[in-house]
Motif scaffolding. Structure first.
Motif, PDB file in Angstrom:
ATOM      1  N   HIS A 112       2.520  -3.917   4.997  1.00 50.74           N
ATOM      2  CA  HIS A 112       2.271  -2.712   5.426  1.00 50.74           C
ATOM      3  C   HIS A 112       3.380  -1.980   6.194  1.00 50.74           C
ATOM      4  O   HIS A 112       3.755  -0.856   5.937  1.00 50.74           O
ATOM      5  CB  HIS A 112       1.003  -2.613   6.443  1.00 50.74           C
ATOM      6  CG  HIS A 112      -0.165  -2.825   5.574  1.00 50.74           C
ATOM      7  ND1 HIS A 112      -0.910  -4.168   5.677  1.00 50.74           N
ATOM      8  CD2 HIS A 112      -1.171  -2.023   4.936  1.00 50.74           C
ATOM      9  CE1 HIS A 112      -1.813  -4.267   4.819  1.00 50.74           C
ATOM     10  NE2 HIS A 112      -2.035  -3.043   4.420  1.00 50.74           N
ATOM     11  N   GLY A 235      -4.835  -1.236  -1.525  1.00 49.89           N
ATOM     12  CA  GLY A 235      -5.604  -1.288  -0.143  1.00 49.89           C
ATOM     13  C   GLY A 235      -7.098  -1.719  -0.619  1.00 49.89           C
ATOM     14  O   GLY A 235      -7.378  -2.584   0.219  1.00 49.89           O
ATOM     15  N   SER A 276      -5.310  -1.453   5.500  1.00 48.54           N
ATOM     16  CA  SER A 276      -5.524  -1.068   4.190  1.00 48.54           C
ATOM     17  C   SER A 276      -6.642   0.112   3.836  1.00 48.54           C
ATOM     18  O   SER A 276      -6.403   0.752   2.933  1.00 48.54           O
ATOM     19  CB  SER A 276      -6.197  -2.321   3.539  1.00 48.54           C
ATOM     20  OG  SER A 276      -5.296  -3.230   3.378  1.00 48.54           O
ATOM     21  N   MET A 279      -4.847   3.431   3.377  1.00 50.92           N
ATOM     22  CA  MET A 279      -4.211   3.183   2.088  1.00 50.92           C
ATOM     23  C   MET A 279      -5.129   3.955   0.986  1.00 50.92           C
ATOM     24  O   MET A 279      -4.905   4.500  -0.036  1.00 50.92           O
ATOM     25  CB  MET A 279      -3.612   2.027   1.572  1.00 50.92           C
ATOM     26  CG  MET A 279      -2.485   1.528   2.556  1.00 50.92           C
ATOM     27  SD  MET A 279      -1.710  -0.028   1.770  1.00 50.92           S
ATOM     28  CE  MET A 279      -1.058   0.508   0.355  1.00 50.92           C
TER      29      MET A 279
END
Length: 295
Positions: A112, A235, A276, A279
């Motif tokens: 990330h 994600g 995530s 995302m």
């Protein structure tokens, strides 16, 4: 007797040499970075050399500009990945030992963080070149899964980032004491090979989908579409695998054996899941925006 797979005897080092009293080694993880970047670079070059893939048959840059972009991306991956690991996973340790932030060769990279680094590099490159940044992001996202695939395989070879204990027949008995520290279990402890799950989802599946969208469905004619699919796909893949991936030790306590960073009532989210979820949301926003705003 529980079925399990012994860990393959593969050295993390491909080879090493001694020069002037110093040891130099090429590790699988480093090779994964190198090969992943090269594959990604060639994919981007191949894409910009095919005008019919782009809106109005006009790629946003030429092959020479891609080489400049490559430099920006490498810096973004290394700086962002390292700083992301420091900030997201071990801020207290590195605050007490700041000099070790520079010791990248000791390990410790965050996807990330690397993503944020590449996004920053993409924005700066596009601004300097006067290019629509979403078009640059799209082609980078198309090229990224190859590196993710190789990186996760290297994680497996390094016997790191393994999963939680399992009695499934494909559970792997990873070496070293930390991997065999499974409270309540006697004998060898088999764990989910979560690195390979991620290699399959983030690398093979997501990569195949993006290549199909770009090369067969004209996704680059909708700036932001490939970026959205990558963000949402990665994600979602990471979020699912985190259910069987062992949490980082700094998050595990007697009161929080699952290593959640947010938890209540016995359920929670790991750091990977927490990072995530945005995302996935951002990816869906990109997809909807791209479908409504073709180039």
């Amino acid at each position: 007797m529980q079925a399990m797979i012994p860990f393959p005897d593969i050295s993390p080092e491909i080879f090493s040499v001694s020069l002037f009293g110093m040891e130099f080694a090429l590790r699988w993880y480093a090779l994964a970075y190198i090969v992943g970047i090269v594959i990604g670079w060639r994919l981007v070059v191949a894409t910009v050399r095919r005008p019919h893939l782009w809106a109005n048959d006009t790629p946003p840059m030429d092959a020479r500009a891609v080489e400049d972009l490559l430099t920006w991306v490498i810096l973004g991956v290394i700086l962002g990945g390292r700083l992301g690991f420091v900030i997201f996973y071990q801020p207290a340790y590195y605050l007490a030992n700041p000099i070790e932030i520079l010791q990248v060769w000791q390990g410790g990279m965050s996807f990330h963080g690397g993503l944020l680094g590449v996004v920053t590099a993409c924005l700066l490159f596009s601004w300097r070149r006067g290019i629509r940044w979403l078009s640059v992001a799209d082609v980078l996202c198309m090229a990224t899964p190859a590196g993710l695939l190789l990186g996760r395989i290297a994680n497996f070879i390094n016997a790191e980032l393994w999963g939680r204990p399992t009695d499934l027949p494909w559970g792997v008995v990873f070496p070293r004491a930390a991997a065999q520290d499974c409270p309540g279990l006697e004998g060898p402890c088999a764990r989910h090979p979560s690195q390979l799950y991620e290699a399959g989802l983030e690398g093979l599946v997501l990569g195949a989908v993006l290549l199909w969208l770009v090369w067969a469905r004209g996704a680059l004619k909708f700036p932001g579409l490939a970026t959205g699919v990558f963000f949402a796909g990665y994600g979602l893949s990471r979020f699912m695998v985190e259910f069987v991936r062992q949490a980082d030790p700094q998050f595990i306590t007697p009161d929080n054996p699952m290593g959640y960073v947010l938890h209540a009532g016995g359920v929670g989210l790991s750091m990977g899941q927490l990072l995530s979820l945005p995302m996935v949301v951002l990816g869906l926003v990109f997809i909807l925006w791209a479908r409504r705003h073709p180039a």
